[in-house]
Design a protein around this motif. Sequence first.
Motif, PDB file in Angstrom:
ATOM      1  N   ASP A   7       3.819   4.052 -10.693  1.00 24.99           N
ATOM      2  CA  ASP A   7       4.122   3.055 -10.372  1.00 24.99           C
ATOM      3  C   ASP A   7       3.981   1.254 -10.939  1.00 24.99           C
ATOM      4  O   ASP A   7       3.786   0.267 -10.617  1.00 24.99           O
ATOM      5  N   LYS A   8       3.446   1.369 -11.842  1.00 26.58           N
ATOM      6  CA  LYS A   8       2.929   0.225 -13.085  1.00 26.58           C
ATOM      7  C   LYS A   8       3.382   0.267 -14.581  1.00 26.58           C
ATOM      8  O   LYS A   8       3.675   0.114 -15.675  1.00 26.58           O
ATOM      9  N   HIS A   9       5.254   1.026 -14.443  1.00 21.98           N
ATOM     10  CA  HIS A   9       5.849   1.149 -15.677  1.00 21.98           C
ATOM     11  C   HIS A   9       5.932   0.024 -16.295  1.00 21.98           C
ATOM     12  O   HIS A   9       5.719  -0.706 -16.948  1.00 21.98           O
ATOM     13  N   PHE A  10       6.468  -1.155 -15.029  1.00 22.80           N
ATOM     14  CA  PHE A  10       6.693  -2.816 -15.677  1.00 22.80           C
ATOM     15  C   PHE A  10       5.495  -3.362 -16.474  1.00 22.80           C
ATOM     16  O   PHE A  10       5.721  -4.228 -17.433  1.00 22.80           O
ATOM     17  N   ASN A  11       3.930  -2.914 -15.775  1.00 29.49           N
ATOM     18  CA  ASN A  11       2.952  -3.144 -16.611  1.00 29.49           C
ATOM     19  C   ASN A  11       2.752  -2.847 -17.939  1.00 29.49           C
ATOM     20  O   ASN A  11       2.425  -3.465 -18.810  1.00 29.49           O
ATOM     21  N   VAL A  12       2.450  -1.644 -18.272  1.00 30.55           N
ATOM     22  CA  VAL A  12       2.737  -0.978 -19.632  1.00 30.55           C
ATOM     23  C   VAL A  12       3.905  -1.489 -20.170  1.00 30.55           C
ATOM     24  O   VAL A  12       3.630  -1.891 -21.508  1.00 30.55           O
ATOM     25  N   LEU A  13       5.186  -1.696 -19.798  1.00 29.15           N
ATOM     26  CA  LEU A  13       6.425  -2.772 -20.417  1.00 29.15           C
ATOM     27  C   LEU A  13       5.286  -3.558 -20.861  1.00 29.15           C
ATOM     28  O   LEU A  13       5.430  -4.023 -22.584  1.00 29.15           O
ATOM     29  N   THR A  14       5.004  -5.036 -20.805  1.00 28.78           N
ATOM     30  CA  THR A  14       4.584  -5.986 -21.110  1.00 28.78           C
ATOM     31  C   THR A  14       3.699  -5.930 -21.854  1.00 28.78           C
ATOM     32  O   THR A  14       3.594  -6.891 -22.768  1.00 28.78           O
ATOM     33  N   LYS A  15       2.390  -4.527 -21.754  1.00 23.98           N
ATOM     34  CA  LYS A  15       1.859  -4.904 -22.293  1.00 23.98           C
ATOM     35  C   LYS A  15       1.588  -4.589 -23.589  1.00 23.98           C
ATOM     36  O   LYS A  15       1.530  -4.471 -24.710  1.00 23.98           O
TER      37      LYS A  15
END
Length: 226
Positions: A59-67
Amino acid sequence: MLKAVFFDIDDTLYDTSGFAKLARKAALNMMIDAGLPLDSTEAYKLLREIIAQKGSNYDKHFNVLTKTVFGEEKPLLIALGMINYHNVKFALLRPFPRTTSTLINLKSKGYRLGVISNGITIKQWEKLIRLGIHHFFDEVVTSDEIGFEKPHHRIFEVALSRMGCTPEKSIMIGNKFSEDMMGAVNAGMSAILVNCKLTPEEEEYIEKEKLDVKVISDISELNEIL
């Protein structure tokens, strides 16, 4: 005579792949407009790589993307992506045509209906509720709850036990050759594949092993088969 009919959810009861792609692209476009320094093609390619690595239930795909892009998480961009993804997803979330009428017909014939799904329990229930079909199912069994994913025989055994049915009087409806069809057959059940394009090798295997498997193009064909 069959007593229980089990269903997969994703790409069996509704178009998971189609709506997910549209929702993800809409979310990324919102993030790009707010400062994500990628074009839409680059962003979607990176997101797909992250999903492949982390799994679709993460549930944190966008977190990984921005990082990955910035070297740190960007809360504003993450929130914009998540909100737009869910807004588009819920707007597009609909059962395949004739799914609801087919479920009504099966219930009227006296079948018990269940779900066997690989996924997180709450998310699977959420899908069924938002699709407006949760009330048709007597049992919903997930890999998250059982600890085994399809095609492992254990998840099918638990589902059969909860429904009080034997494998010989139960059938699995799904769209995946390995997970749904082979999982069910190895558990002693019959199976029907829907929205599935078999490879020549898979077709040959079914014929060679004389498996109790049918392939249909529309879920409403269940009304004639069952």
